[in-house]
Design a protein around this motif. Structure first.
Motif, PDB file in Angstrom:
ATOM      1  N   ARG A  64     -16.520   5.500  -7.262  1.00  0.00           N
ATOM      2  CA  ARG A  64     -16.807   5.037  -5.805  1.00  0.00           C
ATOM      3  C   ARG A  64     -16.668   6.423  -4.978  1.00  0.00           C
ATOM      4  O   ARG A  64     -15.687   6.681  -4.647  1.00  0.00           O
ATOM      5  N   CYS A 110     -11.807  -1.238  -6.182  1.00  0.00           N
ATOM      6  CA  CYS A 110     -12.427  -1.115  -4.787  1.00  0.00           C
ATOM      7  C   CYS A 110     -12.410  -2.318  -4.189  1.00  0.00           C
ATOM      8  O   CYS A 110     -12.570  -3.481  -4.659  1.00  0.00           O
ATOM      9  N   ALA A 111     -12.166  -2.296  -2.682  1.00  0.00           N
ATOM     10  CA  ALA A 111     -12.208  -3.497  -1.889  1.00  0.00           C
ATOM     11  C   ALA A 111     -13.390  -4.084  -1.712  1.00  0.00           C
ATOM     12  O   ALA A 111     -13.419  -5.496  -1.438  1.00  0.00           O
ATOM     13  N   VAL A 223      -9.390   2.485  -1.923  1.00  0.00           N
ATOM     14  CA  VAL A 223      -9.774   3.475  -0.888  1.00  0.00           C
ATOM     15  C   VAL A 223      -8.847   4.375  -0.111  1.00  0.00           C
ATOM     16  O   VAL A 223      -8.959   5.570   0.162  1.00  0.00           O
ATOM     17  N   TYR A 248     -13.490  -0.378   6.107  1.00  0.00           N
ATOM     18  CA  TYR A 248     -12.227  -0.410   5.170  1.00  0.00           C
ATOM     19  C   TYR A 248     -11.281  -1.302   5.966  1.00  0.00           C
ATOM     20  O   TYR A 248     -10.186  -0.962   5.728  1.00  0.00           O
TER      21      TYR A 248
HETATM   22 MO   LIG Z   1     -13.402   1.392  -2.422  1.00  0.00          MO
END
Ligand SMILES: [Mo]
Ligand SMILES: Nc1nc2c(c(=O)[nH]1)N[C@H]1C(S)=C(S)[C@@H](COP(=O)(O)O)O[C@H]1N2
Length: 381
Positions: A64, A110-111, A223, A248
Motif C-alpha cells: 500500500r 490496511c484500514a 498506516v 486515516y
Molecule cells: Mo493502509
C-alpha cells in the motif's frame, strides 16, 4: 444473492463483480499471485484465498503506497531524530544496524481492507480481503533510539515521517509538498514492540516495503508503520497532519459529539481464506475451512466461531499454532458438507478482551475499519 439474516448481501460476489469500478475484465495478477489494484502508485493485494502458512512470503505481502516509491541510497540515508529531545541525532544505516535488533512476527492490515464489499461503495482503493499480511520483521526498537536522543519532559507524541512526498489536491491542504507521516502517543512509541525495521522475513526490506528502514507498529493499522523512514520528530503537541486527522481518521461519538479520531488499534477480525467466495465444494464430504484472525494491541484471539448455514448456528473452530501478540492466528474448522445447494459461510472472532466482531457495519466508520462479519457463499455439488 440471497438475503442474509443481518441484512447485507455482499462478499458472495465473485472476485470480478467485487471489483466494482475496476471493470468486468477484472484486475491484473502478477506472477507472485499479487493482485494489482493500482500500479501508479503501487497498490498490490495478497490473494487471500492462497493463504498457506503463518508467514506471508515477501513476494506475496500486500503493498500500500500513496505516492511514487522513493528509491533511497543506503550510503546516503540518514535518520534524523529531532524536536523535543535533549540530543538531536542523525543515524546512518550502519549506525542503526550496530544497535541491538529484535525479530518478531507482526501482521499489517490496511484500514481499508475489505472496502470493496461495502455497499454503497466508498472512496479509496477497492481492496477485497487481502490488504493484510504477516511477516517476520527485524529491527531496532524505536524506544532505544528515543533513549539515545533523550526525550524531553513535556513531550507527548512521536511523529514518523517517510521520504515520499506529494502535493495534496483536495482541500483543506497546506501549500507545497508534504511527506507521508503519522504520530504515535509517547507511551506507544516507547513500547518495546515498536520497531525500526531493516529486514523482512530475514532479508533486506524490498523497496516497495520501505527500504532501507520502516516503522513497524504491532497491533495498529498499517498506516502507522511508516515506510522509507527518514525523520522522527518528538512533539509537545498532538500532531494533526493530513494522514493523521483528515485521512486515516473517522468520527467517534463522544458525548453525542462526532469527533475526528485517528485510526490506531486494529479491531478484532477474522477472514475465511478457503473456501473462497464462489467456490464449488463436493457434497457430503469433509472440507477444511481455513482462515486467519487478528486483533489490536494487548489482546490475543480467543476463539473463532464458524457458521456454515448463513448464521443460524455457530461452532467453534480450532486455533492453530501458538498465540503471538501483534500477529494473526491461523484457524481451521472441519466442515462436513451437506447435500448439493448454495451455502453461506461466516466466521467471527473474539479476543481476550471479550470483543467480538460485529454482525453489522457501523456507518460512522465510513471507508475504514471494515470488520463486520462478511458472508462467503459457495456452491455445494
Ligand atoms: Mo493502509
Ligand atoms: N512512507 C509511507 N509509509 C507508509 C505508507 C505510504 O504510502 N508511505 N502507506 C501506509 C499504509 S496505509 C499501509 S497499510 C502500510 C502498508 O505497508 P506495506 O506496503 O509494506 O504492506 O504502509 C504504511 N506506511
Amino acid at each position: 444473492v440471497a438475503a442474509l439474516p443481518f441484512g447485507h448481501a455482499l462478499w458472495a460476489a465473485t472476485e470480478a463483480s467485487a471489483q466494482g469500478a475496476a471493470g468486468a475484465a477484472g484486475p491484473t495478477t502478477l506472477p507472485s499471485g499479487l493482485i494489482v489494484r493500482e500500479s501508479n502508485p503501487v497498490n498490490l493485494e495478497f490473494p487471500f484465498s492462497r493463504l498457506e502458512g503463518f508467514i506471508t512470503p515477501t513476494s506475496q505481502f500486500y503493498v500500500r503506497s500513496h505516492f511514487a516509491t522513493p528509491k533511497l541510497d543506503r550510503a546516503a540515508w540518514r535518520l534524523r531524530v529531532e524536536g523535543a529531545v535533549e540530543r538531536p541525532l542523525e543515524l546512518s544505516y550502519e549506525e542503526l544496524l550496530r544497535m541491538q535488533s529484535e525479530t518478531r512476527p507482526v501482521t499489517l492490515e490496511c484500514a481499508g481492507n475489505g472496502r470493496s464489499f461495502l455497499n454503497p461503495p466508498v472512496r479509496g482503493v477497492q481492496w477485497a480481503e487481502g490488504a493484510v499480511s504477516n511477516a517476520e520483521w527485524t529491527g531496532v526498537p524505536l524506544a532505544a533510539v528515543l533513549r539515545r536522543a533523550k526525550v524531553k519532559r513535556g513531550a507527548v507524541e512521536v511523529v514518523l515521517e517517510g521520504a515520499d512526498t506529494t502535493e495534496l489536491k483536495s482541500v483543506p491542504r497546506p501549500a507545497g509538498p508534504i511527506h507521508f507521516a503519522r504520530s504515535l502517543p509517547l507511551a506507544k512509541a516507547l513500547d518495546p514492540s515498536v520497531l525500526l525495521a531493516h529486514q523482512m522475513n530475514g532479508a533486506e526490506l524490498p523497496v516497495d516495503h520501505g527500504f532501507p528502514v520502516r516503522g513497524v507498529v504491532p497491533g495498529w493499522y498499517g498506516v502507522s508503520s511508516i515506510k522509507w523512514l527518514t525523520r522522527i520528530v518528538v512533539t509537545e503537541q498532538p500532531f494533526n497532519g493530513h494522514f493523521q486527522t483528515v485521512d486515516y481518521a473517522y468520527y467517534e461519538r463522544r458525548n453525542g459529539l462526532p469527533s475526528r479520531v485517528p485510526l490506531t488499534t486494529m479491531q478484532v477480525k477474522s477472514e475465511i481464506a478457503r473456501p473462497a467466495a464462489g467456490e464449488s465444494v463436493p457434497a457430503g464430504a469433509p472440507y477444511r475451512v481455513f482462515g486467519a484472525a487478528w486483533t489490536g494491541d494487548d489482546a490475543d484471539i480467543r476463539k473463532v466461531e464458524v457458521s456454515t448455514d448463513g448464521g443460524r448456528s455457530w461452532s467453534e473452530g480450532k486455533l492453530l499454532g501458538k498465540s503471538a501478540r501483534g500477529a494473526w492466528r491461523l484457524w481451521e474448522y472441519d466442515w462436513r458438507t451437506p447435500s448439493a445447494g448454495k451455502q453461506t459461510l461466516l466466521a467471527r472472532a473474539t479476543d481476550s478482551r471479550g470483543r467480538t466482531q460485529p454482525m453489522e457495519r457501523d456507518p460512522d466508520r465510513d471507508n475504514y475499519m471494515i470488520t463486520h462479519v462478511l458472508p462467503v457463499q459457495v456452491t455445494v455439488r
